[in-house]
Design a protein around this motif. Sequence first.
Motif, PDB file in Angstrom:
ATOM      1  N   UNK A 172       0.813  -1.210   0.000  1.00 28.04           N
ATOM      2  CA  UNK A 172       0.000   0.000   0.000  1.00 28.04           C
ATOM      3  C   UNK A 172       0.852   1.268   0.000  1.00 28.04           C
ATOM      4  N   UNK A 173       2.090   1.162   0.480  1.00 36.35           N
ATOM      5  CA  UNK A 173       2.986   2.316   0.542  1.00 36.35           C
ATOM      6  C   UNK A 173       4.182   2.047  -0.363  1.00 36.35           C
ATOM      7  N   UNK A 174       4.257   2.730  -1.481  1.00 39.58           N
ATOM      8  CA  UNK A 174       5.330   2.505  -2.445  1.00 39.58           C
ATOM      9  C   UNK A 174       6.382   3.612  -2.433  1.00 39.58           C
ATOM     10  N   UNK A 175       6.149   4.667  -1.666  1.00 38.41           N
ATOM     11  CA  UNK A 175       7.115   5.757  -1.542  1.00 38.41           C
ATOM     12  C   UNK A 175       7.325   6.088  -0.072  1.00 38.41           C
ATOM     13  N   UNK A 176       8.558   6.372   0.289  1.00 41.16           N
ATOM     14  CA  UNK A 176       8.867   6.691   1.674  1.00 41.16           C
ATOM     15  C   UNK A 176       8.120   7.949   2.128  1.00 41.16           C
ATOM     16  N   UNK A 177       7.758   8.804   1.186  1.00 42.17           N
ATOM     17  CA  UNK A 177       7.035  10.036   1.526  1.00 42.17           C
ATOM     18  C   UNK A 177       5.599   9.765   1.965  1.00 42.17           C
ATOM     19  N   UNK A 178       5.088   8.559   1.684  1.00 39.71           N
ATOM     20  CA  UNK A 178       3.700   8.232   2.034  1.00 39.71           C
ATOM     21  C   UNK A 178       3.568   7.528   3.384  1.00 39.71           C
ATOM     22  N   UNK A 179       4.678   7.301   4.064  1.00 38.52           N
ATOM     23  CA  UNK A 179       4.639   6.639   5.365  1.00 38.52           C
ATOM     24  C   UNK A 179       3.996   7.566   6.397  1.00 38.52           C
ATOM     25  N   UNK A 180       2.963   7.072   7.100  1.00 40.12           N
ATOM     26  CA  UNK A 180       2.304   7.878   8.130  1.00 40.12           C
ATOM     27  C   UNK A 180       2.860   7.523   9.503  1.00 40.12           C
ATOM     28  N   UNK A 181       2.368   8.203  10.517  1.00 40.03           N
ATOM     29  CA  UNK A 181       2.963   8.041  11.853  1.00 40.03           C
ATOM     30  C   UNK A 181       2.711   6.652  12.430  1.00 40.03           C
ATOM     31  N   UNK A 182       1.577   6.055  12.098  1.00 45.25           N
ATOM     32  CA  UNK A 182       1.293   4.708  12.597  1.00 45.25           C
ATOM     33  C   UNK A 182       2.262   3.692  12.003  1.00 45.25           C
ATOM     34  N   UNK A 183       2.496   3.812  10.707  1.00 43.03           N
ATOM     35  CA  UNK A 183       3.434   2.906  10.037  1.00 43.03           C
ATOM     36  C   UNK A 183       4.849   3.127  10.563  1.00 43.03           C
ATOM     37  N   UNK A 184       5.229   4.390  10.753  1.00 40.82           N
ATOM     38  CA  UNK A 184       6.560   4.714  11.272  1.00 40.82           C
ATOM     39  C   UNK A 184       6.765   4.098  12.650  1.00 40.82           C
ATOM     40  N   UNK A 185       5.725   4.155  13.489  1.00 37.86           N
ATOM     41  CA  UNK A 185       5.826   3.595  14.834  1.00 37.86           C
ATOM     42  C   UNK A 185       5.936   2.076  14.792  1.00 37.86           C
ATOM     43  N   UNK A 186       5.210   1.454  13.868  1.00 35.28           N
ATOM     44  CA  UNK A 186       5.304  -0.006  13.716  1.00 35.28           C
ATOM     45  C   UNK A 186       6.713  -0.422  13.295  1.00 35.28           C
ATOM     46  N   UNK A 187       7.257   0.296  12.324  1.00 33.10           N
ATOM     47  CA  UNK A 187       8.617  -0.013  11.870  1.00 33.10           C
ATOM     48  C   UNK A 187       9.612   0.225  12.999  1.00 33.10           C
ATOM     49  N   UNK A 188       9.398   1.301  13.755  1.00 29.59           N
ATOM     50  CA  UNK A 188      10.269   1.594  14.891  1.00 29.59           C
ATOM     51  C   UNK A 188      10.247   0.499  15.939  1.00 29.59           C
ATOM     52  N   UNK A 189       9.065  -0.132  16.122  1.00 27.11           N
ATOM     53  CA  UNK A 189       8.960  -1.235  17.084  1.00 27.11           C
ATOM     54  C   UNK A 189       9.817  -2.417  16.633  1.00 27.11           C
ATOM     55  N   UNK A 190       9.870  -2.661  15.331  1.00 25.65           N
ATOM     56  CA  UNK A 190      10.714  -3.731  14.819  1.00 25.65           C
ATOM     57  C   UNK A 190      12.193  -3.394  14.971  1.00 25.65           C
TER      58      UNK A 190
END
Length: 311
Positions: A172-190
């Motif tokens: 659903x997200x093909x560009x780093x510019x489209x990453x929202x805060x929820x996705x960023x937090x999920x990636x940060x958890x990993x």
Amino acid sequence: MIFEALKAFLLGIVEGITEWLPISSTGHMILVDEFVKLQVSDEFLALFLVVIQLGAIMAVLILYFHKLNPFSPRKTSVEKKSTWRLWGMVLIGCIPAAIIGILFDDWVNEHFYNKVTVAAMLILYGIVFIVLERRNRRRLREAEASLALPHGRHARVSNELIAQDAEAAVFKITSVDDIDWKTALKIGAFQVLAIIPGTSRSGATIIGGMLAGCSRTAATEFTFFLAIPIMFGWGLVKALKFIAAGLAMTTTEIVVLAVGILTAFVMSVVAIKFLMGYIKKNDFTAFGWYRIVVGVLVLAYFAFETMGMLP
């Protein structure tokens, strides 16, 4: 001093290559240290293995300087706002690792910085990469099959467009510019998982990014950007602990650190360019198999060493 500088040069090569490829830089540095030991204090070695990563970070800042620079005169006001937003997502993604890293850094160093842990994590995440990419390939095939495959002289171009549409349907997200805060937090958890050596910070965040719906390119680029504050912060913490302990570097240690950082920078530039070109046509399966093979070889080597079967 020259011999130690040559060792630092070798370690810088290993750091620069493995920091960005999802194969664990810290794990490889620990393993290389088993065979190429720097004649330095234990305290300096712990500092060196972290601070050398600053060279790798400088490579990201230079290669992506325009994209990450919100003050660029070549950017419109909308582009500058987008850049600030990207930095906001990066900072949000760093929150979990910053908290856990500060609280458990010393405990992890004491309990997990060993060859067995490194080998186990190399194998475990190698399997995860293979399983995840098999799932991604299946989903891409299903997405492509749902679209009409054209015939005729324009089929090649059309099929390329279908492949892009299929990727957009799966990720659903093909560009780093489209990453929202929820996705960023999920990636940060990993990213927190990377506190265990052998895991690979880039590997953990790429896996987290793809599971959160990012394409390989978006997940990989965001991984690069996440590393900037985390690794600068981690290096600062290590340096402050070194200074707080009343320690000072010898002339040899200063040279070793400088050579390691410079070499890591040069090799990181090469590794980043290679990886971004590679994932445009390939997935991460090969890295998964590499991790498994290296992990098994490491376990076998040290098992034979323990049994006295090696010289």
